[in-house]
Enzyme design. Structure first.
Site, PDB file in Angstrom:
ATOM      1  N   ASN A  13     -36.066 -31.246 -32.040  1.00 13.00           N
ATOM      2  CA  ASN A  13     -35.505 -31.339 -30.684  1.00 13.00           C
ATOM      3  C   ASN A  13     -36.555 -31.488 -29.580  1.00 13.00           C
ATOM      4  OD1 ASN A  13     -32.671 -31.089 -31.447  1.00 13.00           O
ATOM      5  ND2 ASN A  13     -33.208 -28.993 -32.014  1.00 13.00           N
ATOM      6  N   ASN A  77     -45.962 -26.412 -32.421  1.00 16.50           N
ATOM      7  CA  ASN A  77     -44.758 -25.831 -31.841  1.00 16.50           C
ATOM      8  C   ASN A  77     -43.653 -26.067 -32.875  1.00 16.50           C
ATOM      9  OD1 ASN A  77     -42.471 -25.042 -30.552  1.00 16.50           O
ATOM     10  ND2 ASN A  77     -42.902 -26.100 -28.619  1.00 16.50           N
ATOM     11  N   ALA A  80     -37.304 -24.494 -33.379  1.00 17.69           N
ATOM     12  CA  ALA A  80     -36.372 -23.541 -34.016  1.00 17.69           C
ATOM     13  C   ALA A  80     -36.873 -23.076 -35.387  1.00 17.69           C
ATOM     14  CB  ALA A  80     -34.988 -24.172 -34.140  1.00 17.69           C
ATOM     15  N   HIS A  83     -38.493 -19.544 -36.212  1.00 18.85           N
ATOM     16  CA  HIS A  83     -37.762 -18.308 -36.478  1.00 18.85           C
ATOM     17  C   HIS A  83     -37.178 -18.248 -37.889  1.00 18.85           C
ATOM     18  CE1 HIS A  83     -38.294 -18.429 -32.208  1.00 18.85           C
ATOM     19  NE2 HIS A  83     -37.485 -19.470 -32.079  1.00 18.85           N
ATOM     20  N   ASP A  90     -45.691 -21.179 -45.424  1.00 22.39           N
ATOM     21  CA  ASP A  90     -46.413 -21.384 -46.678  1.00 22.39           C
ATOM     22  C   ASP A  90     -47.320 -22.609 -46.608  1.00 22.39           C
ATOM     23  OD1 ASP A  90     -45.271 -19.153 -47.792  1.00 22.39           O
ATOM     24  OD2 ASP A  90     -43.890 -20.228 -49.106  1.00 22.39           O
ATOM     25  N   HIS A 103     -45.396 -22.306 -27.659  1.00 26.76           N
ATOM     26  CA  HIS A 103     -44.023 -22.453 -27.171  1.00 26.76           C
ATOM     27  C   HIS A 103     -44.048 -22.749 -25.683  1.00 26.76           C
ATOM     28  CE1 HIS A 103     -42.506 -21.011 -30.955  1.00 26.76           C
ATOM     29  NE2 HIS A 103     -43.434 -20.064 -30.901  1.00 26.76           N
ATOM     30  N   LEU A 104     -43.171 -23.637 -25.284  1.00 23.32           N
ATOM     31  CA  LEU A 104     -43.032 -23.928 -23.848  1.00 23.32           C
ATOM     32  C   LEU A 104     -42.460 -22.717 -23.124  1.00 23.32           C
ATOM     33  CD1 LEU A 104     -41.510 -27.210 -24.935  1.00 23.32           C
ATOM     34  CD2 LEU A 104     -43.307 -27.275 -23.222  1.00 23.32           C
ATOM     35  N   SER A 105     -41.405 -22.137 -23.711  1.00 22.67           N
ATOM     36  CA  SER A 105     -40.747 -20.988 -23.082  1.00 22.67           C
ATOM     37  C   SER A 105     -41.360 -19.691 -23.610  1.00 22.67           C
ATOM     38  CB  SER A 105     -39.244 -21.021 -23.393  1.00 22.67           C
ATOM     39  OG  SER A 105     -39.027 -20.890 -24.786  1.00 22.67           O
ATOM     40  N   ARG A 110     -36.258 -14.215 -24.255  1.00 22.92           N
ATOM     41  CA  ARG A 110     -35.004 -14.893 -24.573  1.00 22.92           C
ATOM     42  C   ARG A 110     -34.208 -14.121 -25.645  1.00 22.92           C
ATOM     43  NH1 ARG A 110     -36.149 -21.041 -25.448  1.00 22.92           N
ATOM     44  NH2 ARG A 110     -33.872 -21.044 -25.227  1.00 22.92           N
ATOM     45  N   ARG A 114     -35.068 -15.163 -31.218  1.00 21.22           N
ATOM     46  CA  ARG A 114     -36.294 -15.948 -30.952  1.00 21.22           C
ATOM     47  C   ARG A 114     -37.550 -15.084 -30.921  1.00 21.22           C
ATOM     48  NH1 ARG A 114     -34.228 -21.064 -29.398  1.00 21.22           N
ATOM     49  NH2 ARG A 114     -32.209 -20.825 -28.392  1.00 21.22           N
TER      50      ARG A 114
END
Ligand code: DQA
Length: 151
Positions: A13, A77, A80, A83, A90, A103-105, A110, A114
Site C-alpha cells: 500500500n 518500511n 502492515a 505486525h 526470518d 514508519h511514516l506514522s 495508533r 500496530r
C-alpha cells in the site's frame, strides 16, 4: 571512502502514498521519497536501490537477493507486514544485513495491533512518526552505523 549500497524496501500500500490516508501518511508520494533518498545518498556517497511490493514473498525474494547484490544495509518500511510477518523477519535474519525499520506514522500512537513489530528487535534502530523524513533520518543513521563498523 567506499560507496555504500543501500536497499530501500517499501511494503504493501505504500505505492498509494500521496493520496492514501494523508492524515497518517502525509501528502508526499513514494516517487518523491525515493528521489529525496537518492539526492541525500549523493551527498553521503551512498548508492540507493529502491523496491516496492504489495506481496510478502516478493519482498522476501528481494531480501534474499540483497546479499548477492552486494547490499551493505537495508532500510525497510514493511507497512502492515511489520505486525504480522515472521517470513520477513526470518529473511532479514538470514541475510544478516544491517537494517533500519522505518514508519511514516508513529505506530505507538495508533491502534494497539500496530504497536508490535516482528522485526524491530533485530534492527539497528527504528524511526517512526516523521513522515517522509523518517526515511532520511534512517539513511543518516544507517550510514553512521555502517561507517563505524567499517573502521
Ligand atoms: C506504516 C504503519 C503500518 O502500521 C501501516 O500498516 C502502514 C504504514 C507507516 O509507515 O506508518 O502501511 O508502516
Amino acid at each position: 571512502m567506499k560507496t555504500l549500497h543501500i536497499l530501500v524496501l517499501h511494503g504493501p500500500n505504500l505505492n498509494l502514498l500521496g493520496t492514501r490516508e494523508p492524515a497518517h501518511y502525509g501528502a508526499t508520494t513514494l516517487a518523491c521519497i525515493n528521489q529525496q533518498l537518492i539526492e541525500l545518498g549523493k551527498e553521503l556517497n551512498i548508492e540507493i536501490n529502491h523496491y516496492q511490493s504489495n506481496h510478502e514473498g516478493e519482498l522476501v525474494d528481494r531480501i534474499q537477493q540483497a546479499g548477492a547484490d552486494g547490499i551493505d544495509g537495508i532500510i525497510i518500511n514493511p507497512a502492515a507486514y511489520t505486525h504480522t510477518s515472521i517470513a520477513l523477519r526470518d529473511a532479514m535474519l538470514a541475510s544478516a544485513i544491517a537494517f533500519v525499520e522505518v514508519h511514516l506514522s508513529n505506530i505507538h500512537k495508533r491502534e494497539a495491533f500496530r504497536h508490535k513489530s516482528m522485526l524491530a528487535d533485530a534492527a539497528i534502530g527504528v524511526v517512526a512518526g516523521f513522515g517522509a523524513t523518517s526515511y532520511l533520518l534512517a539513511l543518516r543513521g544507517l550510514k553512521t552505523e555502517l561507517s563505524n563498523t567499517d573502521e
